[in-house]
Design an enzyme around this catalytic site. Structure first.
Site, PDB file in Angstrom:
ATOM      1  N   ASP A 142      -4.593   2.146  11.041  1.00  0.00           N
ATOM      2  CA  ASP A 142      -5.967   1.809  11.405  1.00  0.00           C
ATOM      3  C   ASP A 142      -5.994   1.236  12.828  1.00  0.00           C
ATOM      4  O   ASP A 142      -6.067   1.975  13.799  1.00  0.00           O
ATOM      5  CB  ASP A 142      -6.527   0.828  10.372  1.00  0.00           C
ATOM      6  CG  ASP A 142      -8.023   0.560  10.513  1.00  0.00           C
ATOM      7  OD1 ASP A 142      -8.640   1.049  11.472  1.00  0.00           O
ATOM      8  OD2 ASP A 142      -8.573  -0.159   9.665  1.00  0.00           O
ATOM      9  N   LYS A 199      -6.746   6.628  10.905  1.00  0.00           N
ATOM     10  CA  LYS A 199      -8.123   6.258  11.222  1.00  0.00           C
ATOM     11  C   LYS A 199      -8.197   5.915  12.722  1.00  0.00           C
ATOM     12  O   LYS A 199      -8.279   4.748  13.099  1.00  0.00           O
ATOM     13  CB  LYS A 199      -8.568   5.076  10.370  1.00  0.00           C
ATOM     14  CG  LYS A 199     -10.066   4.832  10.418  1.00  0.00           C
ATOM     15  CD  LYS A 199     -10.508   3.508   9.798  1.00  0.00           C
ATOM     16  CE  LYS A 199     -10.121   3.273   8.378  1.00  0.00           C
ATOM     17  NZ  LYS A 199     -10.733   2.010   7.836  1.00  0.00           N
ATOM     18  N   ASP A 248      -6.217  -1.198  -0.782  1.00  0.00           N
ATOM     19  CA  ASP A 248      -6.902  -2.172  -1.615  1.00  0.00           C
ATOM     20  C   ASP A 248      -8.051  -2.875  -0.902  1.00  0.00           C
ATOM     21  O   ASP A 248      -8.186  -2.799   0.315  1.00  0.00           O
ATOM     22  CB  ASP A 248      -5.908  -3.250  -2.061  1.00  0.00           C
ATOM     23  CG  ASP A 248      -5.559  -4.206  -0.939  1.00  0.00           C
ATOM     24  OD1 ASP A 248      -5.853  -5.408  -1.079  1.00  0.00           O
ATOM     25  OD2 ASP A 248      -4.987  -3.769   0.084  1.00  0.00           O
ATOM     26  N   GLY A 304       0.774  -1.236   0.000  1.00  0.00           N
ATOM     27  CA  GLY A 304       0.000   0.000   0.000  1.00  0.00           C
ATOM     28  C   GLY A 304       0.802   1.282   0.000  1.00  0.00           C
ATOM     29  O   GLY A 304       0.332   2.314  -0.451  1.00  0.00           O
ATOM     30  N   ARG A 335      -5.958  -0.341  -5.857  1.00  0.00           N
ATOM     31  CA  ARG A 335      -4.739   0.373  -5.455  1.00  0.00           C
ATOM     32  C   ARG A 335      -4.391   1.473  -6.451  1.00  0.00           C
ATOM     33  O   ARG A 335      -3.749   2.447  -6.107  1.00  0.00           O
ATOM     34  CB  ARG A 335      -3.553  -0.587  -5.359  1.00  0.00           C
ATOM     35  CG  ARG A 335      -3.630  -1.604  -4.247  1.00  0.00           C
ATOM     36  CD  ARG A 335      -2.316  -2.398  -4.175  1.00  0.00           C
ATOM     37  NE  ARG A 335      -2.394  -3.586  -3.362  1.00  0.00           N
ATOM     38  CZ  ARG A 335      -2.222  -3.613  -2.048  1.00  0.00           C
ATOM     39  NH1 ARG A 335      -2.013  -2.499  -1.390  1.00  0.00           N
ATOM     40  NH2 ARG A 335      -2.283  -4.743  -1.379  1.00  0.00           N
ATOM     41  N   GLU A 340       3.655   4.825   5.700  1.00  0.00           N
ATOM     42  CA  GLU A 340       2.467   3.972   5.694  1.00  0.00           C
ATOM     43  C   GLU A 340       1.343   4.629   4.914  1.00  0.00           C
ATOM     44  O   GLU A 340       1.218   5.847   4.916  1.00  0.00           O
ATOM     45  CB  GLU A 340       1.985   3.809   7.129  1.00  0.00           C
ATOM     46  CG  GLU A 340       1.966   2.494   7.790  1.00  0.00           C
ATOM     47  CD  GLU A 340       1.429   1.276   7.093  1.00  0.00           C
ATOM     48  OE1 GLU A 340       1.367   1.194   5.855  1.00  0.00           O
ATOM     49  OE2 GLU A 340       1.074   0.362   7.814  1.00  0.00           O
ATOM     50  N   ASP A 341       0.532   3.824   4.256  1.00  0.00           N
ATOM     51  CA  ASP A 341      -0.632   4.360   3.569  1.00  0.00           C
ATOM     52  C   ASP A 341      -1.727   4.723   4.568  1.00  0.00           C
ATOM     53  O   ASP A 341      -2.356   5.762   4.464  1.00  0.00           O
ATOM     54  CB  ASP A 341      -1.155   3.389   2.506  1.00  0.00           C
ATOM     55  CG  ASP A 341      -1.400   1.978   3.024  1.00  0.00           C
ATOM     56  OD1 ASP A 341      -1.100   1.687   4.203  1.00  0.00           O
ATOM     57  OD2 ASP A 341      -1.871   1.140   2.230  1.00  0.00           O
ATOM     58  N   PHE A 350     -14.472   1.932   5.189  1.00  0.00           N
ATOM     59  CA  PHE A 350     -13.546   1.120   4.401  1.00  0.00           C
ATOM     60  C   PHE A 350     -13.168   1.873   3.140  1.00  0.00           C
ATOM     61  O   PHE A 350     -14.001   2.129   2.269  1.00  0.00           O
ATOM     62  CB  PHE A 350     -14.148  -0.248   4.057  1.00  0.00           C
ATOM     63  CG  PHE A 350     -13.116  -1.174   3.482  1.00  0.00           C
ATOM     64  CD1 PHE A 350     -12.062  -1.640   4.258  1.00  0.00           C
ATOM     65  CD2 PHE A 350     -13.163  -1.545   2.157  1.00  0.00           C
ATOM     66  CE1 PHE A 350     -11.089  -2.467   3.731  1.00  0.00           C
ATOM     67  CE2 PHE A 350     -12.194  -2.382   1.606  1.00  0.00           C
ATOM     68  CZ  PHE A 350     -11.158  -2.843   2.402  1.00  0.00           C
ATOM     69  N   VAL A 351     -11.880   2.257   3.077  1.00  0.00           N
ATOM     70  CA  VAL A 351     -11.391   3.085   1.981  1.00  0.00           C
ATOM     71  C   VAL A 351     -10.414   2.323   1.094  1.00  0.00           C
ATOM     72  O   VAL A 351      -9.716   1.416   1.547  1.00  0.00           O
ATOM     73  CB  VAL A 351     -10.739   4.387   2.501  1.00  0.00           C
ATOM     74  CG1 VAL A 351     -11.770   5.290   3.149  1.00  0.00           C
ATOM     75  CG2 VAL A 351      -9.604   4.097   3.465  1.00  0.00           C
TER      76      VAL A 351
END
Length: 180
Positions: free
Chosen positions: A103, A131, A159, A44, A165, A99-100, A152-153
């Site tokens: 969470d 998040k 992904d 990601g 992606r 990091e993407d 949920f993104v």
């Protein structure tokens, strides 16, 4: 074609570029004399890390590390698996993890603790998305691009079952796509 599965856009391509520029300037200032290793967590991180490093004007190295915690689905399994380890030592180095999204906090805590155990002088995190409503472990990244709600993104590296992606923005995936 992919857009039909997106409920709405949360972070536009232009906003991602502005975030990357702002974070890059901040990292340049904070690490101007440290020659950090910037470690991207696969897969990601790729779009964000590529955009971010264009705006970091210091001597630095980049590395990639494969880490999985989702194993399909929409929530972290809690079981963190290293699928590709680093090619260099972090001992005595300043490390910045790219990091993407942060969470649950589980994956990033495992990786951060591993790098500290391996002798990194410092370990910080730069994330495109934070998040906090999804946290299951206490963690706050040092550099945060955008704070998002617990949805949920996908897109820009994020992904669902390895798809989406390649979207140039961050979008909320329609529930009917993953509730089949």
């Amino acid at each position: 074609m992919l857009e039909k599965d997106i409920e709405r856009i949360l972070v536009t391509e232009q906003e991602i570029n502005a975030i990357s520029k702002k974070l890059g300037a901040q990292i340049t200032e904070d690490y101007h004399d440290k020659k950090p290793i910037i470690i991207g967590l696969l897969k990601g991180c790729i779009p964000f890390m590529a955009e971010l490093i264009k705006h970091i004007d210091i001597y630095c190295e980049i590395e990639l590390m494969g880490v999985q915690s989702y194993h399909g689905g929409t929530e972290s399994s809690g079981n963190v698996k290293i699928t590709k380890d680093l090619d260099v030592s972090v001992e005595g180095r300043h490390v910045l993890i790219a990091e993407d999204i942060v969470d649950t906090g589980r994956t990033i805590n495992v990786v951060k603790n591993l790098l500290k155990y391996r002798g990194a002088l410092t370990v910080e995190v730069v994330t495109l998305l934070d998040k906090p409503a999804g946290r299951q472990e206490d963690f706050t990244p040092k550099y945060i691009g955008s704070t998002i709600p617990k949805e949920f993104v996908v897109g820009f590296g994020l992904d669902y079952e390895e798809m989406y992606r390649n979207l140039p923005y961050i979008g909320v995936l329609k529930p009917e796509v993953y509730n089949k």
